[in-house]
Scaffold this motif. Structure first.
Motif, PDB file in Angstrom:
ATOM      1  N   THR A   1       5.787 -64.130 -15.417  1.00  0.00           N
ATOM      2  CA  THR A   1       4.802 -63.230 -16.001  1.00  0.00           C
ATOM      3  C   THR A   1       4.345 -62.264 -14.943  1.00  0.00           C
ATOM      4  N   SER A   2       3.959 -61.050 -15.339  1.00  0.00           N
ATOM      5  CA  SER A   2       3.510 -60.048 -14.387  1.00  0.00           C
ATOM      6  C   SER A   2       2.027 -60.166 -14.114  1.00  0.00           C
ATOM      7  N   VAL A   3       1.365 -61.100 -14.769  1.00  0.00           N
ATOM      8  CA  VAL A   3      -0.067 -61.284 -14.609  1.00  0.00           C
ATOM      9  C   VAL A   3      -0.338 -62.608 -13.930  1.00  0.00           C
ATOM     10  N   GLU A   4      -1.271 -62.633 -12.984  1.00  0.00           N
ATOM     11  CA  GLU A   4      -1.597 -63.846 -12.276  1.00  0.00           C
ATOM     12  C   GLU A   4      -3.049 -64.219 -12.525  1.00  0.00           C
ATOM     13  N   THR A   5      -3.370 -65.492 -12.453  1.00  0.00           N
ATOM     14  CA  THR A   5      -4.746 -65.953 -12.572  1.00  0.00           C
ATOM     15  C   THR A   5      -5.064 -66.856 -11.389  1.00  0.00           C
ATOM     16  N   ILE A   6      -4.589 -66.466 -10.209  1.00  0.00           N
ATOM     17  CA  ILE A   6      -4.763 -67.267  -9.024  1.00  0.00           C
ATOM     18  C   ILE A   6      -6.032 -66.873  -8.303  1.00  0.00           C
ATOM     19  N   ASP A   7      -6.238 -67.408  -7.073  1.00  0.00           N
ATOM     20  CA  ASP A   7      -7.529 -67.295  -6.425  1.00  0.00           C
ATOM     21  C   ASP A   7      -7.856 -65.912  -5.898  1.00  0.00           C
ATOM     22  N   LYS A   8      -7.040 -64.909  -6.168  1.00  0.00           N
ATOM     23  CA  LYS A   8      -7.395 -63.545  -5.798  1.00  0.00           C
ATOM     24  C   LYS A   8      -8.514 -63.025  -6.691  1.00  0.00           C
ATOM     25  N   CYS A   9      -8.687 -63.641  -7.834  1.00  0.00           N
ATOM     26  CA  CYS A   9      -9.748 -63.271  -8.761  1.00  0.00           C
ATOM     27  C   CYS A   9     -10.664 -64.473  -8.983  1.00  0.00           C
ATOM     28  N   SER A  10     -11.855 -64.195  -9.520  1.00  0.00           N
ATOM     29  CA  SER A  10     -12.808 -65.262  -9.795  1.00  0.00           C
ATOM     30  C   SER A  10     -12.415 -66.029 -11.052  1.00  0.00           C
ATOM     31  N   LEU A  11     -13.174 -67.078 -11.359  1.00  0.00           N
ATOM     32  CA  LEU A  11     -12.904 -67.921 -12.520  1.00  0.00           C
ATOM     33  C   LEU A  11     -12.865 -67.093 -13.793  1.00  0.00           C
ATOM     34  N   ASN A  12     -11.880 -67.374 -14.640  1.00  0.00           N
ATOM     35  CA  ASN A  12     -11.694 -66.728 -15.940  1.00  0.00           C
ATOM     36  C   ASN A  12     -11.390 -65.238 -15.834  1.00  0.00           C
ATOM     37  N   GLU A  13     -10.747 -64.864 -14.733  1.00  0.00           N
ATOM     38  CA  GLU A  13     -10.281 -63.497 -14.562  1.00  0.00           C
ATOM     39  C   GLU A  13      -8.767 -63.495 -14.387  1.00  0.00           C
ATOM     40  N   ALA A  14      -8.138 -62.414 -14.819  1.00  0.00           N
ATOM     41  CA  ALA A  14      -6.694 -62.246 -14.675  1.00  0.00           C
ATOM     42  C   ALA A  14      -6.408 -61.109 -13.714  1.00  0.00           C
ATOM     43  N   LEU A  15      -5.480 -61.320 -12.798  1.00  0.00           N
ATOM     44  CA  LEU A  15      -5.090 -60.301 -11.830  1.00  0.00           C
ATOM     45  C   LEU A  15      -3.905 -59.519 -12.360  1.00  0.00           C
ATOM     46  N   TYR A  16      -4.060 -58.195 -12.408  1.00  0.00           N
ATOM     47  CA  TYR A  16      -2.960 -57.318 -12.792  1.00  0.00           C
ATOM     48  C   TYR A  16      -2.914 -56.162 -11.811  1.00  0.00           C
TER      49      TYR A  16
END
Length: 285
Positions: free
Chosen positions: A171-186
């Motif tokens: 997937t091109s979207v990440e939900t790892i620790d670069k963002c806060s809880l319940n956020e998606a990184l794009y």
């Protein structure tokens, strides 16, 4: 309907859906097949669903597959390749007295179809033994209802002449620790959904419908940032709201999200009225 013992299914041909990305869409190429509206999740992460079909369907490990929003799920392979589907374990996610229907094609021509009753708190082992097909489509419904139902699958036993040992999804979207809880990184921004009536947190601003259309699926399994919404038409940076949640099981209800905003979902088309807790799409500045 007959049940089988899975010692009859070669280990290499038994798809258990283990070790995929958390709550993600199955990508084409998974086990050498093409997947449409097929998602996976790890049930251990969602103990609040222990009384649902997501738990009763589990047979191997903790992961299961399901169809998003009750829409049709399709498994296919490009011709001249073919696969044979032997059996699978299935439950209805939320309701009883659900009918699961399947239609298959061989060489792009109708082959066979079948229907079975499935329940929420009891799994059913369905044995098909459909040989040399190119496509199978699954659809679950309740009699006299205009809406599809979510079904949950595990231990899919099939055989393909291009069967791959790969079990990864992408997937091109990440939900790892670069963002806060319940956020998606794009790309370089973090995004979230929240029931805040258009008021994003400090350091965030409204995101566009264009970006929302690209990453909506990444919010599956996440939750509202701070508050449950009171209106499901999504406020974005556009003048009008054209994206909304059309699932009665998710709209304005506690997450994690099992349905996400879609174009004109929930009848949201050129929507302008703002609710104080209207669903809002925010991005980091």
């Amino acid at each position: 309907m007959n049940c089988i013992s899975f010692v009859d299914c070669l280990q290499s041909n038994l798809i258990t859906f283990e070790n995929a990305s958390t709550y993600s869409k199955i990508s084409n190429g998974y086990h050498g097949l093409k997947w449409t509206n097929a998602y996976v999740l790890d049930t251990e992460i969602y103990p609040q669903w222990s009384e649902s079909g997501f738990y009763s369907a589990v047979k191997s490990g903790t992961w299961v597959a399901f169809n998003m929003n009750g829409d049709r799920m399709t498994i296919a392979i490009d011709t001249p390749n073919k696969f044979s589907i032997k059996s699978f374990v299935v439950s209805s996610a939320w309701n009883d007295r659900v009918t699961l229907s399947m239609v298959s094609q061989r060489a792009s021509t109708y082959y066979k179809e079948a229907s079975f009753k499935i329940e929420k708190n009891r799994s059913t082992t369905i044995e098909l033994n459909w040989l040399d097909i190119n496509t199978i489509t699954f659809y679950a419904s309740i009699k006299n209802s205009q809406h599809g139902e979510v079904f949950v699958m595990d231990d899919l036993c099939l055989d393909s002449n291009t069967l791959s040992t790969s079990t990864s999804t992408s997937t091109s979207v990440e939900t790892i620790d670069k963002c806060s809880l319940n956020e998606a990184l794009y790309q370089t921004h973090c995004y979230y959904l929240d029931g805040v009536g258009g008021e994003c947190r400090y350091g965030y601003s409204l995101g566009s419908e264009t970006i929302l259309s690209l990453i909506a699926d990444s919010f599956i399994g996440l939750n509202y940032k701070t508050a449950i919404s009171g209106n499901c038409c999504v406020i974005t940076s556009e003048k009008y709201s054209n994206y909304g949640v059309n699932s009665v099981d998710q709209c304005n209800k506690q997450g994690p999200f099992t349905a996400v905003p879609s174009l004109n979902g929930g009848g949201c088309r050129n929507h302008t009225t703002e609710h104080p807790r209207q669903l809002t799409f925010c991005m980091s500045n």
